[in-house]
Every structure is written in C-alpha cells, then in structure tokens.
Scaffold this active site. Sequence first.
Site: not given
Length: 280
Positions: A95-98
């Site tokens: 979960d890094a939402k790049r």
Amino acid sequence: MSKAFGARLQDAMQAHGPLCAGIDPHRGLVESWGLSYDVAGLERFALTCVEAFAGRVAAVKPQSAFFEVFGSRGLAVLERVLTELRASGTLTILDAKRGDIGSTMSAYAEAYLGPDAVAPPDALTVSPYLGYESLRPAIDLAEENGRGLFVLALTSNPEGAEVQHAVRDGRSVAASVVEGAAGDNAAALPRGELGSVGLVIGATVGTAVRDLGLDLVAAATPVLAPGFGAQGGTVDTLAATFGAARHQVLAASSREILAAGPDPSRLASRAAQVAESLLR
C-alpha cells in the site's frame, strides 16, 4: 510467473477466504504491544505479523508509510517482510499509492514491479488522479511480470467524494477509473478469471457503487475493500455495497486483527476468525 496476478488472487481467496490482513505499524499499535517505537520495535512488530499471517490468509498488505518513517532502515524491514511473505507463498499488496506521469511513473513502476525490483510485492496500490492513462507504465510492467495493481476508485474519507464523484461529460471520475480497469481486464473476463488491475473501494462507501452506476462484474476487477472491522465495515455492508460483485471483494482488515497481538498464535487465530466471517 505461470499465472497472472488476478488468477493467483482468485485461487488464494478460494483457499484461505477473502481476507487481506494489514500490517500497519503506527506508533499507537506498536506501543500497545509493549514495543519501543523505533526500528527494533518496527522489526519485531512486522515479523510477528509475518509469522502469524504467512500461509494462512489470501493476502497481506503492508502500509509503506509506516516503514518509510524510519528511513532506509525502515525500508530494509519492509523489504524483509515482502521477501519472507513471498517465500511462504503468501500474496502481498504494498500500500504505497504511487501515481505520477511519464518517466517518474516509469521509475515507480520499475522500483516496485520491474524484473530487477529489490523486493517486489505481488501488487501495488496506485493513484489515478493524474488520469488513468498516466498509470500505463505501471499497468504494462505489472502485466509483463505477472504482478497486479489496485487503483484508487472510491475511498471512504469524506473528502474523497469531491474528486471521485465529480462528473464530466455525464461520467464520474470513479466511473472513468472503472472503465479503464475494465479495458485492461478484458482478456480475463471470457476465462472467468479476475483481471490483474483491481480497484480500491472502501468497505464503508455505502450506496456509491450503485449510485455511480459502476459495473464491477463486467469489469472483472478484484476489489480491495479497506475499512472492514474496526473502521465499521461488516459482512452486511459488504453485501449491500458490492451486490453481485461481492465474490470479487478482498476485504482488508488491520486494527481488528492487530489488536490481538503481540502473540502470533492469537494474531493467527483472529485472522482465521475474520476470514471465516467473510464466508457467510
């Protein structure tokens, strides 16, 4: 990899139940386990979660920010978490939402999804709010390497609707994201498989899926639904929110499960209980 990510996720959900267990080592949780909030405490917390979840749940979702806060040493712990879960055969969703454009998005894609990535997850969360097609480098690289993406579509935070429900030419932003994913998942639909481009839709978004006319079944999208458990999502709300697409939903739960720590056997037991409840 012999199978695409969507097919592997489908197999894992059938084998273990539709649960994604979160690893969210924020200060309050780490200290509630009697650990110091430093790299040593982070490592003990995270590896206890690995011990508890590996081989027992469909997927595990580490939240990158809680590792990044400790700099390179925290990232080293995250890499170890991803590597050990991978060795156990457990799917990981980072979960890094790049999200960015051009060469920057390509670099993010190489870092997490490329063949030379240091500790690649099986899937990565990404943000489409520079336009769905801005994600193309990540979409293409994930497909080439048997990995997947989860694209933000409908989040449960109150501010999310300002963007996600906004309408242009009669179509909401969320609908445009679903349509983009549907196009990339088109080959999976005739095979009866889930595609490898999933969506993030909160477990507590209420009637938004229906109100915005989102056809998740036709899009063949796996859905990552954060907010199950401590944040208010229930089996009943999942059924009401997703309707015919309920079988595509991977419910994400962090606090409800992590509150059972620090004993790994209790964590594993709590995860099993939550996974079992999702099969009702």
